[in-house]
Design an enzyme around this catalytic site. Structure first.
Site, short mmCIF file in Angstrom:
data_model
loop_
_atom_site.label_atom_id
_atom_site.label_comp_id
_atom_site.label_asym_id
_atom_site.label_seq_id
_atom_site.Cartn_x
_atom_site.Cartn_y
_atom_site.Cartn_z
N ASP A 172 -0.23 5.04 1.00
CA ASP A 172 -0.46 5.93 2.14
C ASP A 172 -0.47 5.12 3.44
O ASP A 172 -1.20 4.14 3.56
CB ASP A 172 -1.78 6.68 1.98
CG ASP A 172 -1.73 7.69 0.85
OD1 ASP A 172 -0.93 8.63 0.94
OD2 ASP A 172 -2.47 7.52 -0.14
N ASP A 225 0.85 -1.18 0.00
CA ASP A 225 0.00 0.00 0.00
C ASP A 225 0.90 1.24 0.00
O ASP A 225 2.09 1.15 0.30
CB ASP A 225 -0.91 -0.03 1.24
CG ASP A 225 -1.95 1.07 1.20
OD1 ASP A 225 -2.49 1.36 0.12
OD2 ASP A 225 -2.23 1.65 2.26
N ASP A 248 -1.26 -0.94 6.01
CA ASP A 248 -1.43 -0.32 7.33
C ASP A 248 -2.84 -0.48 7.87
O ASP A 248 -3.15 0.00 8.94
CB ASP A 248 -1.08 1.17 7.26
CG ASP A 248 -2.10 1.96 6.45
OD1 ASP A 248 -2.35 1.58 5.28
OD2 ASP A 248 -2.66 2.94 6.98
#
Length: 259
Positions: A15, A13, A209
């Site tokens: 961000d 990922d 995240d």
């Protein structure tokens, strides 16, 4: 239980893993450099459908992260790939920005509000009541409802913003039709990404995240999963989910030596 194969391909990922609020997370530059130096197949993923891969490449380069455009995979690209597989050369009424409309044009889709095959909802900072009303009427008229991703909110410097999932819910309430979400946590986005790399899930890993999108999608696609604690999910929240990542690490810096 059979031993897992060594990791040869990496999906990560963007961000919360590589960058946070426009700043690279320590270890991100080293991670990307290691992937390139070792010639490891990799993709940087984002559920955000606003930007084209070229836009994102420029944004990352300004932050010091050199990611080739072909190594960027967005929910808009995954959506376009899905539509191209389902109905090649079709038509769509699209609500979104250049990331989505460019992806649809690139697969040969015609964008129209006249009896389209699909209504495709993506991310935009300017959702209009007129566009949503048109989407509702087209769906009620028989267009199939597709959305790039189910994220209910998106980040901004002023605070959370309504995102695709929230607008999709509004359209669903007005039509009674649920959209098909192509982006995470749908493992479709992972599998199409792996196909793009020519990689196999057994020898691939997903870094994210968020437990509810990144880890879930990676797990359902059969990959090893790494949760970093530099974004949305905190360490104390992991046990709230009925599934677990393969490993929990502090940040992307802890993964560099695994490449």
């Amino acid at each position: 239980m059979s031993e897992r194969k060594p990791i040869e391909s990496w999906l990560t990922d963007m961000d919360g893993v590589l960058i946070h609020e426009g700043v690279p997370i320590p270890g991100a530059e080293e991670f990307i450099k290691r992937l390139k130096d070792k010639d490891r197949p990799f993709l940087v993923l984002t559920n955000n459908s606003i930007y084209t891969p070229r836009d994102l490449q420029a944004r990352l380069r300004r932050m010091g992260l050199d990611v080739p455009v072909e190594n960027i995979w967005t929910s808009a690209l995954a959506t376009a790939q899905f539509l191209d597989d389902q109905r090649p050369g079709g038509t769509a009424y699209a609500i979104g920005e250049a990331g989505l409309t460019t992806a649809l044009h690139d697969i040969g889709y015609v964008l129209t509000d006249h009896d389209p095959d699909y209504v495709v909802l993506g991310e935009t900072r300017t959702y209009s009541f007129e566009a949503m009303t048109k989407a509702v009427r087209l769906i009620n008229g028989g267009a199939r409802f597709i959305a790039t991703n189910p994220d209910e909110t998106g980040p901004s410097t002023e605070g959370p913003l309504p995102a695709t999932g929230s607008v999709a819910a509004l359209i669903t309430r007005a039509t009674g039709k649920q959209p098909y979400f192509a982006g995470k946590p749908n493992p479709l986005m992972m599998r199409t990404g792996l196909n793009r790399l020519g990689a196999h899930s057994e020898s691939s890993a997903m870094i994210g995240d968020r437990m509810d999108t990144d880890v879930l999608a990676g797990m359902e696609a059969g990959m090893r999963t790494y949760l970093v604690l530099t974004g949305s999910t905190g360490k104390d929240q992991v046990e709230n989910y009925p599934f677990r990542p393969s490993e929990v690490v502090n940040s992307i810096a802890d993964i560099v030596d695994l490449v």
